[in-house]
Design an enzyme around this catalytic site. Structure first.
Site, PDB file in Angstrom:
ATOM      1  N   GLY A   5      27.510  47.359  31.727  1.00 49.15           N
ATOM      2  CA  GLY A   5      28.950  47.529  31.666  1.00 49.15           C
ATOM      3  C   GLY A   5      29.346  48.332  30.445  1.00 49.15           C
ATOM      4  N   GLU A   6      30.463  49.025  30.532  1.00 47.34           N
ATOM      5  CA  GLU A   6      30.930  49.823  29.409  1.00 47.34           C
ATOM      6  C   GLU A   6      32.438  49.944  29.482  1.00 47.34           C
ATOM      7  OE1 GLU A   6      29.799  54.005  27.120  1.00 47.34           O
ATOM      8  OE2 GLU A   6      29.060  53.600  29.145  1.00 47.34           O
ATOM      9  N   GLY A   7      33.098  49.798  28.350  1.00 49.10           N
ATOM     10  CA  GLY A   7      34.541  49.883  28.305  1.00 49.10           C
ATOM     11  C   GLY A   7      35.005  50.686  27.113  1.00 49.10           C
ATOM     12  N   GLY A   8      36.308  50.673  26.875  1.00 52.40           N
ATOM     13  CA  GLY A   8      36.876  51.486  25.824  1.00 52.40           C
ATOM     14  C   GLY A   8      36.454  51.068  24.435  1.00 52.40           C
ATOM     15  N   MET A   9      36.078  49.797  24.251  1.00 56.20           N
ATOM     16  CA  MET A   9      35.728  49.318  22.921  1.00 56.20           C
ATOM     17  C   MET A   9      34.278  48.908  22.786  1.00 56.20           C
ATOM     18  SD  MET A   9      39.022  46.986  21.944  1.00 56.20           S
ATOM     19  CE  MET A   9      38.286  46.549  20.369  1.00 56.20           C
ATOM     20  N   VAL A  65      27.922  46.693  27.276  1.00 53.94           N
ATOM     21  CA  VAL A  65      27.208  45.450  27.552  1.00 53.94           C
ATOM     22  C   VAL A  65      25.844  45.779  28.146  1.00 53.94           C
ATOM     23  CG1 VAL A  65      27.285  43.227  28.746  1.00 53.94           C
ATOM     24  CG2 VAL A  65      29.404  44.337  28.034  1.00 53.94           C
ATOM     25  N   LYS A 103      26.627  42.127  24.018  1.00 50.97           N
ATOM     26  CA  LYS A 103      27.875  42.878  23.983  1.00 50.97           C
ATOM     27  C   LYS A 103      28.010  43.532  22.610  1.00 50.97           C
ATOM     28  CE  LYS A 103      32.833  41.942  24.760  1.00 50.97           C
ATOM     29  NZ  LYS A 103      33.751  40.824  25.099  1.00 50.97           N
ATOM     30  N   ASP A 135      43.778  35.595  29.303  1.00 48.82           N
ATOM     31  CA  ASP A 135      43.419  36.563  30.344  1.00 48.82           C
ATOM     32  C   ASP A 135      42.684  35.878  31.503  1.00 48.82           C
ATOM     33  OD1 ASP A 135      43.514  39.106  31.429  1.00 48.82           O
ATOM     34  OD2 ASP A 135      41.568  39.693  30.606  1.00 48.82           O
TER      35      ASP A 135
END
Length: 539
Positions: free
Chosen positions: A227-231, A234, A249, A341
């Site tokens: 997984g990969e996001g803006g911040m 993983v 993470k 959330d």
């Protein structure tokens, strides 16, 4: 679970497999090598058969062609058989380890036997030595192996050829021929062939160790990005000693205040010990200062994918899932923490201890301490955080005021989605969605699915009240109401039957805009974390 993964003794004579990623890589490479040996050997056999009419028809040569051809073809199809077995299923480490040795030796010994099927006048031992050398070099180039393991297998592969050559020449009554000479020549060839193959393994395995070292964080070995996001990003990883699958993470490319919030997330989540909350094992910083933490690696399906792939869920199952989420939230709220959330994508269904339908609440990345100290002022807890479709009115209008009842609102939205397959409020943009949470009255779930029990509907709608004072006061109180709502319990047999049936049932057809995207269980956790990371980045 890998066969022998936790008890297998590491040795330079064993296949260098330390985790699931390396096991998969080893199996693919071994399969490819066996197929390559088959293709090249079978092609060489076809060439031999094709050119035979043009190389003479003496009785010795015809005899050689027939016997040698049979031996060559048998060895060729032994490689094909090995390829078929290796690729047939997911094999454990010990099986792959043994298959690598057995298949390689079987092929090499086949070439050795082939060399005895011709008269010495044609120097068949050279053909055999060449075939064995090519086999060992191909294996060294493609199959992960230590130099010592390659050397031992190579020596064993050449071993029968030396005495066979000596015996073959000793049987020929030719005074000018010295039997020891060809055997020594083959021995020298064997030394050179094994040395070449071992050198290749040494270089390639050395590069592999360098990559493994670069992918190590403390006691954890990174395997696959999930997984990969803006911040952040993983990875699936494994503990060097425990061989336990772990999710790592990392926070990358963010400001210092974001790093502080990330570290706070770890410390807060680590306080929680409820079995329905994802466990945090460890945290630290890489040599170049990147913050990371290790958490429980989960395989399963999120509630979001559950509904999109399998449609609305039975009321009994919804109650079963909500009770587990309530348990996780009750512990968090009692500790003064608010998740902020809760949503279907942040709740995973998995299997633990042989139990099906075990809930894990994921990603406390937006968690807020109810009485945050001044030292946490840089954590941006005053920002609007969460996912719009699941945000309570107070989370939109007054973010600093959120409390445990804000999570219960989001849990009510989640339950609504599970029961009906639809969101409570939807819209084409953020303003329309937030307006629904602030001003619109939810459509009763029973209007969409009449079979939903009235008491369960009342509880869900109570969670969706605009004023938090009108919602259940605590997660424990909500759990008590669910236990007495009159819905038949979701039994272990029900859960087992559902999971068994889901393996063989294709996803239900959804509306075009909701057509599910199939993802493997190995990516579920990464996708969920990526969503949360993106939300935080956006905030």
């Amino acid at each position: 679970m890998l066969t022998g993964a936790t008890t297998r003794t590491q040795s330079f004579l064993r296949a260098p497999i330390a985790n699931e990623t390396e096991r998969t890589h080893f199996q693919r490479r071994l399969s490819f090598t066996l197929l390559l040996v088959f293709v090249l050997a079978f092609g060489f056999w076809l060439v031999t058969v094709g050119v035979h009419p043009f190389i003479g028809s003496g009785s010795i040569r015809v005899h050689f062609t027939r016997l040698m051809s049979i031996a060559q073809l048998a060895t060729t199809f032994a490689a094909l058989t090995g390829w078929a077995v290796v690729r047939s299923r997911k094999w454990g480490i010990d099986f792959l380890d043994a298959t690598d040795v057995i298949a390689t030796l079987a092929i090499c010994w086949g070439w050795d036997f082939m060399a005895t099927c011709d008269a010495p006048v044609w120097r068949p031992e050279l053909t055999g030595a060449l075939a064995v050398s090519y086999t060992l070099v191909m294996r060294a180039a493609f199959v992960p192996s230590t130099a010592l393991r390659t050397a031992v297998i190579g020596a064993a592969g050449f071993l029968p050829l030396v005495p066979a050559t000596h015996a073959m020449y000793s049987s020929v009554i030719q005074p000018e021929t010295r039997p020891l000479g060809p055997a020594v020549y083959v021995g020298i060839w064997a030394i050179l062939g094994v040395t070449c193959a071992s050198t290749i393994s040494y270089v390639i395995y050395g590069l592999h160790l360098e990559v493994r070292k670069a992918m190590r964080l403390g006691q954890y070995l990174l395997e696959t990005k999930i997984g990969e996001g803006g911040m952040g990003v993983v990875y699936r990883a494994s503990h060097a000693m425990l061989r336990r699958p772990t999710a790592i993470k990392l926070l990358t490319g963010t400001a210092s205040h974001a790093a502080e919030r990330f570290e706070r997330e770890v410390q807060l989540t680590a306080r929680l010990t409820h079995p329905n909350t994802i466990a945090v094992f460890d945290y630290g910083r890489t040599p170049d200062g990147v913050f990371y933490y290790a958490m429980e690696y989960l395989e399963g399906i999120t509630l979001d994918d559950l509904v999109r792939d399998h449609g609305p869920q039975p009321p009994s199952r919804v109650v079963h899932l909500m009770l587990q989420i309530c348990g996780a939230l009750e512990e968090a709220h009692d500790a003064g923490l608010v998740h902020r959330d809760i949503k279907p994508a942040n709740v995973m269904l998995t299997e633990r201890g042989g139990q099906k339908d075990v809930v894990k609440v994921l990603d406390f990345g937006l968690v807020k301490e109810s009485e945050a100290s001044s030292s946490l002022s840089t954590s941006s807890i005053n920002a609007v955080m969460g996912t719009p479709h699941f945000m309570a009115p107070e989370a939109i209008l007054d973010p600093p005021s959120v409390d445990g009842r804000t999570d219960l609102y989001a849990l009510g939205v989640t339950a609504y989605f599970l029961l009906t397959g639809e969101r409570v409020f939807d819209g084409s943009n953020l303003v329309e969605i937030c307006s629904g949470h602030l001003h619109q009255t939810p459509i009763a779930p029973s209007e969409k699915r009449p079979e939903i029990p009235k008491e369960l509907e009342r509880i869900v709608l109570a969670c969706l009240e605009k004023k938090r004072e009108d919602r259940p006061k605590t997660a424990g109180e909500l759990a008590d109401q669910l236990l007495t709502c009159g819905v038949a319990p979701w039994s272990r047999a029900d859960a087992r039957a559902w999971w068994d049936n889901a393996k063989n049932t294709p996803p239900v057809e959804q509306e075009p805009q909701r057509k599910p995207r199939r993802r493997s269980s190995a990516h579920m956790l990464g996708a969920t974390i990526t969503v949360a990371l993106d939300d935080r980045a956006a905030s």
